[in-house]
Design a protein around this motif. Sequence first.
Motif, PDB file in Angstrom:
ATOM      1  N   GLU A 190     -27.893 -63.421  93.918  1.00 40.04           N
ATOM      2  CA  GLU A 190     -27.290 -64.556  93.219  1.00 40.04           C
ATOM      3  C   GLU A 190     -26.259 -64.010  92.236  1.00 40.04           C
ATOM      4  O   GLU A 190     -26.582 -63.170  91.396  1.00 40.04           O
ATOM      5  N   VAL A 191     -25.023 -64.502  92.328  1.00 43.98           N
ATOM      6  CA  VAL A 191     -23.942 -64.061  91.438  1.00 43.98           C
ATOM      7  C   VAL A 191     -23.330 -65.301  90.797  1.00 43.98           C
ATOM      8  O   VAL A 191     -22.694 -66.112  91.474  1.00 43.98           O
ATOM      9  N   THR A 192     -23.534 -65.456  89.487  1.00 44.55           N
ATOM     10  CA  THR A 192     -23.154 -66.670  88.764  1.00 44.55           C
ATOM     11  C   THR A 192     -22.016 -66.389  87.790  1.00 44.55           C
ATOM     12  O   THR A 192     -21.997 -65.346  87.136  1.00 44.55           O
ATOM     13  N   VAL A 193     -21.101 -67.337  87.693  1.00 42.53           N
ATOM     14  CA  VAL A 193     -20.042 -67.299  86.682  1.00 42.53           C
ATOM     15  C   VAL A 193     -20.117 -68.587  85.860  1.00 42.53           C
ATOM     16  O   VAL A 193     -20.115 -69.679  86.428  1.00 42.53           O
ATOM     17  N   GLU A 194     -20.187 -68.458  84.535  1.00 41.79           N
ATOM     18  CA  GLU A 194     -20.075 -69.616  83.662  1.00 41.79           C
ATOM     19  C   GLU A 194     -18.617 -70.032  83.565  1.00 41.79           C
ATOM     20  O   GLU A 194     -17.714 -69.187  83.574  1.00 41.79           O
ATOM     21  N   ALA A 195     -18.380 -71.354  83.447  1.00 38.64           N
ATOM     22  CA  ALA A 195     -16.995 -71.818  83.432  1.00 38.64           C
ATOM     23  C   ALA A 195     -16.835 -73.049  82.557  1.00 38.64           C
ATOM     24  O   ALA A 195     -17.700 -73.925  82.532  1.00 38.64           O
ATOM     25  N   ASN A 196     -15.719 -73.103  81.842  1.00 37.00           N
ATOM     26  CA  ASN A 196     -15.281 -74.324  81.194  1.00 37.00           C
ATOM     27  C   ASN A 196     -14.586 -75.183  82.248  1.00 37.00           C
ATOM     28  O   ASN A 196     -13.793 -74.662  83.035  1.00 37.00           O
ATOM     29  N   ALA A 239     -34.226 -78.282  88.866  1.00 39.48           N
ATOM     30  CA  ALA A 239     -33.518 -77.978  90.114  1.00 39.48           C
ATOM     31  C   ALA A 239     -34.040 -78.873  91.227  1.00 39.48           C
ATOM     32  O   ALA A 239     -35.210 -79.272  91.224  1.00 39.48           O
ATOM     33  N   ARG A 240     -33.171 -79.189  92.152  1.00 32.97           N
ATOM     34  CA  ARG A 240     -33.613 -79.913  93.346  1.00 32.97           C
ATOM     35  C   ARG A 240     -34.431 -78.961  94.209  1.00 32.97           C
ATOM     36  O   ARG A 240     -34.116 -77.763  94.296  1.00 32.97           O
ATOM     37  N   PRO A 241     -35.482 -79.431  94.860  1.00 30.61           N
ATOM     38  CA  PRO A 241     -36.274 -78.547  95.733  1.00 30.61           C
ATOM     39  C   PRO A 241     -35.407 -77.963  96.839  1.00 30.61           C
ATOM     40  O   PRO A 241     -34.478 -78.606  97.330  1.00 30.61           O
ATOM     41  N   SER A 242     -35.724 -76.745  97.224  1.00 27.86           N
ATOM     42  CA  SER A 242     -35.012 -76.094  98.310  1.00 27.86           C
ATOM     43  C   SER A 242     -35.432 -76.686  99.649  1.00 27.86           C
ATOM     44  O   SER A 242     -36.571 -77.127  99.832  1.00 27.86           O
ATOM     45  N   THR A 243     -34.505 -76.675 100.592  1.00 25.60           N
ATOM     46  CA  THR A 243     -34.849 -77.092 101.950  1.00 25.60           C
ATOM     47  C   THR A 243     -35.334 -75.924 102.790  1.00 25.60           C
ATOM     48  O   THR A 243     -35.708 -76.094 103.942  1.00 25.60           O
ATOM     49  N   GLY A 244     -35.356 -74.718 102.185  1.00 26.19           N
ATOM     50  CA  GLY A 244     -35.794 -73.540 102.927  1.00 26.19           C
ATOM     51  C   GLY A 244     -37.299 -73.446 102.998  1.00 26.19           C
ATOM     52  O   GLY A 244     -38.041 -74.308 102.529  1.00 26.19           O
ATOM     53  N   SER A 245     -37.774 -72.336 103.564  1.00 24.68           N
ATOM     54  CA  SER A 245     -39.211 -72.162 103.787  1.00 24.68           C
ATOM     55  C   SER A 245     -39.888 -71.379 102.666  1.00 24.68           C
ATOM     56  O   SER A 245     -41.081 -71.159 102.706  1.00 24.68           O
ATOM     57  N   GLY A 246     -39.100 -70.934 101.671  1.00 27.20           N
ATOM     58  CA  GLY A 246     -39.683 -70.141 100.597  1.00 27.20           C
ATOM     59  C   GLY A 246     -40.562 -70.983  99.700  1.00 27.20           C
ATOM     60  O   GLY A 246     -40.547 -72.214  99.725  1.00 27.20           O
ATOM     61  N   GLU A 296     -40.319 -70.891  96.446  1.00 30.74           N
ATOM     62  CA  GLU A 296     -39.576 -71.219  95.237  1.00 30.74           C
ATOM     63  C   GLU A 296     -38.262 -71.862  95.608  1.00 30.74           C
ATOM     64  O   GLU A 296     -37.649 -71.517  96.607  1.00 30.74           O
ATOM     65  N   SER A 297     -37.834 -72.798  94.819  1.00 25.43           N
ATOM     66  CA  SER A 297     -36.559 -73.450  95.068  1.00 25.43           C
ATOM     67  C   SER A 297     -35.422 -72.451  94.979  1.00 25.43           C
ATOM     68  O   SER A 297     -35.276 -71.726  93.999  1.00 25.43           O
ATOM     69  N   ASP A 298     -34.591 -72.393  96.015  1.00 24.91           N
ATOM     70  CA  ASP A 298     -33.403 -71.538  95.976  1.00 24.91           C
ATOM     71  C   ASP A 298     -32.402 -72.041  94.950  1.00 24.91           C
ATOM     72  O   ASP A 298     -31.445 -71.339  94.631  1.00 24.91           O
ATOM     73  N   ASN A 299     -32.585 -73.253  94.458  1.00 22.31           N
ATOM     74  CA  ASN A 299     -31.648 -73.816  93.495  1.00 22.31           C
ATOM     75  C   ASN A 299     -31.991 -73.459  92.056  1.00 22.31           C
ATOM     76  O   ASN A 299     -31.229 -73.790  91.152  1.00 22.31           O
ATOM     77  N   ARG A 300     -33.110 -72.802  91.822  1.00 18.83           N
ATOM     78  CA  ARG A 300     -33.417 -72.317  90.487  1.00 18.83           C
ATOM     79  C   ARG A 300     -32.456 -71.190  90.116  1.00 18.83           C
ATOM     80  O   ARG A 300     -31.924 -70.499  90.974  1.00 18.83           O
ATOM     81  N   SER A 301     -32.234 -70.997  88.818  1.00 20.77           N
ATOM     82  CA  SER A 301     -31.432 -69.860  88.374  1.00 20.77           C
ATOM     83  C   SER A 301     -32.290 -68.597  88.445  1.00 20.77           C
ATOM     84  O   SER A 301     -33.145 -68.360  87.592  1.00 20.77           O
ATOM     85  N   ARG A 302     -32.059 -67.806  89.466  1.00 22.90           N
ATOM     86  CA  ARG A 302     -32.854 -66.587  89.629  1.00 22.90           C
ATOM     87  C   ARG A 302     -32.555 -65.574  88.518  1.00 22.90           C
ATOM     88  O   ARG A 302     -33.420 -64.780  88.137  1.00 22.90           O
ATOM     89  N   HIS A 303     -31.327 -65.601  87.994  1.00 20.01           N
ATOM     90  CA  HIS A 303     -30.999 -64.674  86.911  1.00 20.01           C
ATOM     91  C   HIS A 303     -31.805 -65.001  85.665  1.00 20.01           C
ATOM     92  O   HIS A 303     -32.392 -64.111  85.043  1.00 20.01           O
ATOM     93  N   ASN A 304     -31.844 -66.266  85.276  1.00 18.85           N
ATOM     94  CA  ASN A 304     -32.624 -66.634  84.092  1.00 18.85           C
ATOM     95  C   ASN A 304     -34.116 -66.401  84.311  1.00 18.85           C
ATOM     96  O   ASN A 304     -34.837 -66.017  83.391  1.00 18.85           O
ATOM     97  N   LEU A 305     -34.592 -66.618  85.533  1.00 15.63           N
ATOM     98  CA  LEU A 305     -35.992 -66.317  85.830  1.00 15.63           C
ATOM     99  C   LEU A 305     -36.286 -64.837  85.628  1.00 15.63           C
ATOM    100  O   LEU A 305     -37.391 -64.461  85.213  1.00 15.63           O
ATOM    101  N   ALA A 306     -35.319 -63.976  85.904  1.00 17.70           N
ATOM    102  CA  ALA A 306     -35.504 -62.540  85.676  1.00 17.70           C
ATOM    103  C   ALA A 306     -35.759 -62.257  84.196  1.00 17.70           C
ATOM    104  O   ALA A 306     -36.597 -61.423  83.846  1.00 17.70           O
TER     105      ALA A 306
END
Length: 412
Positions: free
Chosen positions: A123-129, A273-280, A282-292
């Motif tokens: 996951e690679v996130t950029v904050e933006a105005n 976050a909206r639930p993921s449609t994947g099979s994992g 955990e929701s893929d839509n969660r911020s994995r960086h903040n979870l770290a």
Amino acid sequence: MAGPLPIGDPAPVDGRLPADLPIDLSVPFSAYLHVPFCRVRCGYCDFNTYTSSELRGARQDEYADTLLAEISLARRVLAEAGALRPMDTVFFGGGTPTLLPAGDLAKMLDAAASAFGIADGAEVTVEANPDTVTPDVVRTLVDAGVTRLSIGMQSAVPHVLAALDRTHQPENVRTAVDAAKDAGLAVSVDLIYGAPGESLADWEASLDEAIALGSDHISAYALIIEDGTKLARQIRRGEVAAPDDDLQADMYELVDARLADAGFEWYEVSNWARPSTGSGTESDNRSRHNLAYWRGSDWWGFGPGAHSHVAGLRWWNVKHPAAYAQRLAASESPAAGTERPDPQSHLLERVLLETRLSDGMAISDLPEGNRTGVAGLIADGLVDAASAFAGRIRLTLKGRLLADAVVRELTD
């Protein structure tokens, strides 16, 4: 500018990690890249950021190359310690990262990927105005490997944005979200509630607009008045009213209910976050960086004032961009101080962070003497009874509103 740095032990000039550091290579590794530039300082902001008039001795157009020098130092330090791992998440924060040319952000990301490697599916996130997001910017970021854009919406109501000193036009949020989604990026929007003059109806209007944008992640933070900010001075002089705790509680209950109705799930006190449609699981839509961060993983924070954590060791960089550049130009670490929290401090932080997550914290991870308070928290409606009987501390809605009280009960 932000408040003073923590008081810690002196950091080694070469940045070397202690030889006895218990590094676990199975722990995920992340990178945070701080871009400390803003066009205007928002009245509530206490982050380590600088407008053009505050830079004095540092140049924005040289920043990317300066940060590359810290990336080189970090690779050497981690390699010597046997701690090199590919990055699972990368986060460009600020400040306003998109004030830099998108090519500069791409250069920094490429350097970090070359130095450490980047995990498949990272996951690679950029904050933006919102005002800095254009289709051209988004295309450059996507080509560089960015996967997610976090857009600072804050509010959809003009007088609330004005109270926060936000300069973007509300309609530009939708333009930015649409540009990011059209390019295939995941999108998060950030909101702030409890600004001076903001009513419950204003907050409801902002929530409705945030949901209508179609993003899969929404963060909503209560306005906190930080010492030394413009807003703190205005409140002290009686020019504006301080945030109302009861109104902020009503606003939190509203965001939680409204987002639940829209299909979002809370996974951290201020994040949905909206639930993921994947099979994992955990929701893929969660911020994995903040979870770290919340789960105590390892990360290196690049840039002035950035904080790092590896195997229980913490350190933080000098604050001003000029001092940061001077250290690196002299082939020295920009770290200003370092610390290893004692067991009680570590417990406090772990409870503080883990109980904020919807997954909660295992009761067995508490020292025996600290487990006795769980029954009282259940009786007070702050901790979910069924989860506690299954061995985990999970906050109820009331518990989320009183999370600090829960932490005190479990750590005193």
